[in-house]
Design a protein around this motif. Structure first.
Motif, mmCIF file in Angstrom:
data_model
loop_
_atom_site.group_PDB
_atom_site.id
_atom_site.type_symbol
_atom_site.label_atom_id
_atom_site.label_comp_id
_atom_site.label_asym_id
_atom_site.label_seq_id
_atom_site.Cartn_x
_atom_site.Cartn_y
_atom_site.Cartn_z
ATOM 1 N N HIS A 21 -15.471 -16.567 44.414
ATOM 2 C CA HIS A 21 -16.887 -16.410 44.768
ATOM 3 C C HIS A 21 -17.451 -15.091 44.249
ATOM 4 O O HIS A 21 -18.669 -14.909 44.218
ATOM 5 N N ASN A 22 -16.591 -14.180 43.814
ATOM 6 C CA ASN A 22 -17.046 -12.937 43.190
ATOM 7 C C ASN A 22 -16.902 -12.945 41.675
ATOM 8 O O ASN A 22 -17.705 -12.307 40.972
ATOM 9 N N THR A 23 -15.897 -13.633 41.136
ATOM 10 C CA THR A 23 -15.813 -13.746 39.672
ATOM 11 C C THR A 23 -16.903 -14.668 39.143
ATOM 12 O O THR A 23 -17.344 -14.526 38.002
ATOM 13 N N GLY A 24 -17.334 -15.644 39.956
ATOM 14 C CA GLY A 24 -18.299 -16.635 39.488
ATOM 15 C C GLY A 24 -17.682 -17.698 38.607
ATOM 16 O O GLY A 24 -18.390 -18.529 38.041
ATOM 17 N N ILE A 25 -16.338 -17.704 38.499
ATOM 18 C CA ILE A 25 -15.643 -18.672 37.646
ATOM 19 C C ILE A 25 -15.030 -19.732 38.555
ATOM 20 O O ILE A 25 -13.988 -19.513 39.181
ATOM 21 N N TRP A 26 -15.686 -20.893 38.621
ATOM 22 C CA TRP A 26 -15.289 -21.960 39.536
ATOM 23 C C TRP A 26 -14.579 -23.114 38.838
ATOM 24 O O TRP A 26 -13.997 -23.979 39.501
ATOM 25 N N SER A 27 -14.655 -23.165 37.517
ATOM 26 C CA SER A 27 -14.076 -24.303 36.810
ATOM 27 C C SER A 27 -13.686 -23.873 35.403
ATOM 28 O O SER A 27 -13.775 -22.691 35.042
ATOM 29 N N ASN A 28 -13.275 -24.843 34.604
ATOM 30 C CA ASN A 28 -12.904 -24.574 33.212
ATOM 31 C C ASN A 28 -14.078 -24.686 32.248
ATOM 32 O O ASN A 28 -13.911 -24.468 31.054
ATOM 33 N N ASN A 29 -15.257 -25.036 32.777
ATOM 34 C CA ASN A 29 -16.360 -25.401 31.899
ATOM 35 C C ASN A 29 -17.659 -24.719 32.310
ATOM 36 O O ASN A 29 -17.910 -24.514 33.499
ATOM 37 N N PRO A 30 -18.539 -24.395 31.332
ATOM 38 C CA PRO A 30 -19.889 -23.951 31.680
ATOM 39 C C PRO A 30 -20.624 -25.081 32.415
ATOM 40 O O PRO A 30 -20.285 -26.245 32.222
ATOM 41 N N PRO A 31 -21.590 -24.797 33.268
ATOM 42 C CA PRO A 31 -22.191 -23.475 33.470
ATOM 43 C C PRO A 31 -21.553 -22.652 34.588
ATOM 44 O O PRO A 31 -21.999 -21.551 34.860
ATOM 45 N N ASN A 32 -20.524 -23.198 35.263
ATOM 46 C CA ASN A 32 -19.940 -22.452 36.378
ATOM 47 C C ASN A 32 -18.492 -22.060 36.124
ATOM 48 O O ASN A 32 -17.732 -21.843 37.055
ATOM 49 N N GLY A 33 -18.117 -21.952 34.857
ATOM 50 C CA GLY A 33 -16.751 -21.549 34.571
ATOM 51 C C GLY A 33 -16.453 -21.541 33.089
ATOM 52 O O GLY A 33 -17.338 -21.726 32.250
ATOM 53 N N GLY A 34 -15.185 -21.344 32.766
ATOM 54 C CA GLY A 34 -14.768 -21.283 31.382
ATOM 55 C C GLY A 34 -15.006 -19.919 30.756
ATOM 56 O O GLY A 34 -15.639 -19.036 31.335
ATOM 57 N N PHE A 35 -14.476 -19.752 29.551
ATOM 58 C CA PHE A 35 -14.596 -18.480 28.839
ATOM 59 C C PHE A 35 -16.042 -18.060 28.644
ATOM 60 O O PHE A 35 -16.388 -16.880 28.786
ATOM 61 N N ALA A 36 -16.920 -19.025 28.333
ATOM 62 C CA ALA A 36 -18.315 -18.674 28.048
ATOM 63 C C ALA A 36 -18.964 -17.996 29.243
ATOM 64 O O ALA A 36 -19.692 -17.008 29.097
ATOM 65 N N GLU A 37 -18.714 -18.513 30.440
ATOM 66 C CA GLU A 37 -19.308 -17.918 31.632
ATOM 67 C C GLU A 37 -18.673 -16.562 31.929
ATOM 68 O O GLU A 37 -19.351 -15.618 32.338
ATOM 69 N N PHE A 38 -17.367 -16.441 31.743
ATOM 70 C CA PHE A 38 -16.658 -15.184 31.949
ATOM 71 C C PHE A 38 -17.253 -14.094 31.055
ATOM 72 O O PHE A 38 -17.537 -12.977 31.503
ATOM 73 N N GLN A 39 -17.469 -14.433 29.795
ATOM 74 C CA GLN A 39 -18.045 -13.477 28.850
ATOM 75 C C GLN A 39 -19.505 -13.184 29.182
ATOM 76 O O GLN A 39 -19.944 -12.024 29.169
ATOM 77 N N LYS A 40 -20.261 -14.225 29.483
ATOM 78 C CA LYS A 40 -21.681 -14.074 29.782
ATOM 79 C C LYS A 40 -21.914 -13.146 30.968
ATOM 80 O O LYS A 40 -22.869 -12.353 30.982
ATOM 81 N N ARG A 41 -21.054 -13.197 31.971
ATOM 82 C CA ARG A 41 -21.196 -12.381 33.169
ATOM 83 C C ARG A 41 -20.725 -10.937 32.962
ATOM 84 O O ARG A 41 -20.807 -10.120 33.874
ATOM 85 N N GLY A 42 -20.209 -10.621 31.776
ATOM 86 C CA GLY A 42 -19.736 -9.274 31.502
ATOM 87 C C GLY A 42 -18.389 -8.956 32.115
ATOM 88 O O GLY A 42 -18.005 -7.782 32.211
ATOM 89 N N GLU A 43 -17.640 -9.996 32.500
ATOM 90 C CA GLU A 43 -16.351 -9.768 33.163
ATOM 91 C C GLU A 43 -15.340 -9.096 32.229
ATOM 92 O O GLU A 43 -14.463 -8.359 32.685
ATOM 93 N N GLU A 44 -15.457 -9.334 30.924
ATOM 94 C CA GLU A 44 -14.464 -8.787 30.005
ATOM 95 C C GLU A 44 -14.532 -7.260 29.895
ATOM 96 O O GLU A 44 -13.585 -6.639 29.409
ATOM 97 N N ASP A 45 -15.633 -6.682 30.347
ATOM 98 C CA ASP A 45 -15.783 -5.233 30.217
ATOM 99 C C ASP A 45 -14.893 -4.452 31.183
ATOM 100 O O ASP A 45 -14.684 -3.250 30.988
ATOM 101 N N SER A 46 -14.419 -5.112 32.239
ATOM 102 C CA SER A 46 -13.558 -4.428 33.210
ATOM 103 C C SER A 46 -12.527 -5.405 33.729
ATOM 104 O O SER A 46 -12.771 -6.159 34.678
ATOM 105 N N THR A 47 -11.373 -5.412 33.090
ATOM 106 C CA THR A 47 -10.257 -6.270 33.474
ATOM 107 C C THR A 47 -8.998 -5.422 33.578
ATOM 108 O O THR A 47 -9.002 -4.231 33.230
#
Length: 498
Positions: free
Chosen positions: A88-114
């Motif tokens: 509920h804090n990562t916002g990644i609920w599935s393997n697919n956009p719009p609520n998951g997957g790499f695209a959503e992970f990147q879009k939310r800026g998650e890659e900047d702090s891992t």
């Protein structure tokens, strides 16, 4: 040993892009190395078939036998591992956009702090070998196949072809695309093993973090050719939940399922055998990594972690093979760690989970952990402490879907619905949240259905007590707090659970 870095007590504001305060960017003194082997869909039933893991890691290290994943699905679980946050804090609920997957992970800026960026800032070499996040890189428009996410100094990850089939795939190797055509030397797990061995055995005095993510035993679970005839006649486990006769108390989506047919059982047994066969190359990988570390003189300074992104079921509650439930087979996964100060041959029953991995490794490394992290450091637990301080662990699954959805994206080379025999209906539980405590498993669905199991008396979740046991009301109140928590508030609520 590196100095202990105390986690911030409050949930302070901050952005994922912000870095550590200069005074805490890195601790002084020697730093340990980390090797994390993350299997794909590995459940505990396969552990007896991994003799090298058991001999080299389990016997020399500690097993966390109540280690849970927050959301039993590939991409959400991997996001939680890298960020130390619940879904509920990562916002990644599935393997697919719009609520998951790499695209959503990147879009939310998650890659900047891992975890990778935290360790890189602390002076670590960092390497990823294998599966990253579902949909990498093709789900994100404009992201080239040569893209390497922030924080990774070495990168070997599939971007095309059929890595889940074991052969004929293309890797992004540090920004260079390399096609590996089928041959005796290009079985995917073996290639990852060789690349990881070069990384951990390199003549480089800097500490390192190697994150190795093979695609087995995820279906279709193609074994290496040398292993394809092993374990003749092996069958899937038949625990009391297998092809359950009395489905009283189960959600309506499960109650509609017919009993397993002979064809269902045959298909499940064949899949289980392939899963065991496919893990033999990972078992050999662990042995090779230990040997390489020993030869390089770095074994005694390295934490080796063996775990999985989620569990797996075959035939439980009449279900076709898969994951995505809140039941033990899917959310409780193996976790074994060997390393400096870790007691050998120990089994810990403390409640732990994938939300703890990033804070723990960062703590051991003397690296900065952002206040956004929900998990807790298990450093003391791994070094012999009796408990983790947690009394409840949050379970989530936020995608309510129909009974016959479009095929989910699991990765290059995975055919649609790879788990399900053609003769069997599929079941997808509605969205839910739940808790695993020391005694209970509690689940609440968006349909209003609830499940409560006394795990001490009913370890296979056969008798739903939600309508009769007053514990359901107490756990519902705690769940309401945890499913909206963040940072230190999560840790406080977990520690104060009734």
């Amino acid at each position: 040993m590196p100095a202990l870095l105390v986690l911030l007590a409050g949930c302070l504001p901050g952005s994922r892009a912000s870095g550590p305060p200069p005074s805490t960017a890195a601790a002084k003194g020697p730093k340990p190395n980390f090797v994390v082997v993350l299997a794909d869909d590995l459940d505990s039933s396969l552990m007896p078939y991994l003799p090298r893991v058991n001999r080299l890691l389990t016997a020399h290290g500690t097993t966390l036998d109540r280690y849970y994943v927050n959301l039993s699905w590939c991409c959400p679980s991997r996001a939680t591992l890298l960020l130390g946050e619940y879904a509920h804090n990562t916002g990644i609920w599935s393997n697919n956009p719009p609520n998951g997957g790499f695209a959503e992970f990147q879009k939310r800026g998650e890659e900047d702090s891992t975890l990778a960026t935290w360790l890189e800032s602390a002076g670590y070499r960092t390497g990823l070998f294998g599966k990253y996040l579902n949909g990498y890189p093709e789900q994100a428009p404009g992201t080239p196949a040569t893209y390497v996410p922030p924080g990774w100094s070495t990168w070997v990850s599939p971007v095309a072809g059929s890595p889940f089939q074991g052969f004929d795939y293309t890797l992004n190797e540090n920004g260079r695309l390399v096609h590996r055509p089928p041959s005796a030397k290009t079985y995917f797990t073996d290639v990852l093993s060789r690349e990881a061995q070069k990384f951990v055995g390199a003549a480089d005095e800097r500490p390192f973090f190697a994150y190795i993510a093979p695609t087995v035993p995820h279906p279709p679970a193609v074994p290496a050719p040398r292993h394809k005839n092993l374990f003749p006649g092996l069958k899937a486990p038949r625990d009391p939940s297998y092809d359950l006769a009395d489905m009283t108390g189960k959600p309506a989506e499960l109650r509609r399922l017919p009993r397993l047919t002979a064809a269902d059982e045959k298909a499940g047994d064949a899949l289980f055998r392939r899963r065991v066969q496919s893990m033999q190359a990972v078992d050999e990988m662990v042995e090779a990594l230990v040997s390489t570390l020993r030869t390089a003189g770095r074994l005694n300074d390295t934490y080796l972690v063996f775990t999985s992104d989620n569990g797996f079921h075959i035939g439980s509650y009449r279900l076709a093979p898969g994951k995505n439930t809140g039941y033990e087979n899917d959310v409780r996964v193996p976790f074994v760690v060997r390393g400096p100060g870790v007691p050998p041959g120990r089994v810990s029953h403390a409640l732990t989970g994938n939300v703890d991995v990033a804070p723990t490794l960062a703590d051991l490394a003397g690296a900065w952990t952002p206040p956004l992290a929900d998990g807790r450091s298990l450093r003391a637990l791994l070094h012999g402490a009796p408990a983790s301080g947690r009394r409840a662990y949050l379970l989530e699954h936020g995608t309510a879907r129909g009974t016959h959805p479009a095929p989910a994206y699991d990765g290059p080379g995975v055919p649609p619905h790879p788990y399900t025999p053609a003769t069997r209906d599929e079941a997808y539980l509605p969205a839910f949240a739940g808790l695993r405590t020391e005694r209970y498993l509690y689940l609440e669905y968006v349909t209003g259905e609830r499940e409560l199991y006394d795990m001490a008396a009913d370890p296979y979740q056969l008798r739903n007590l939600a309508a009769a046991d007053p514990a359901a009301s107490r756990l519902s109140a705690l769940l309401a707090a945890l499913r909206a928590c963040a940072g230190a508030a999560c840790r406080r609520a977990e520690s104060e659970a009734p």
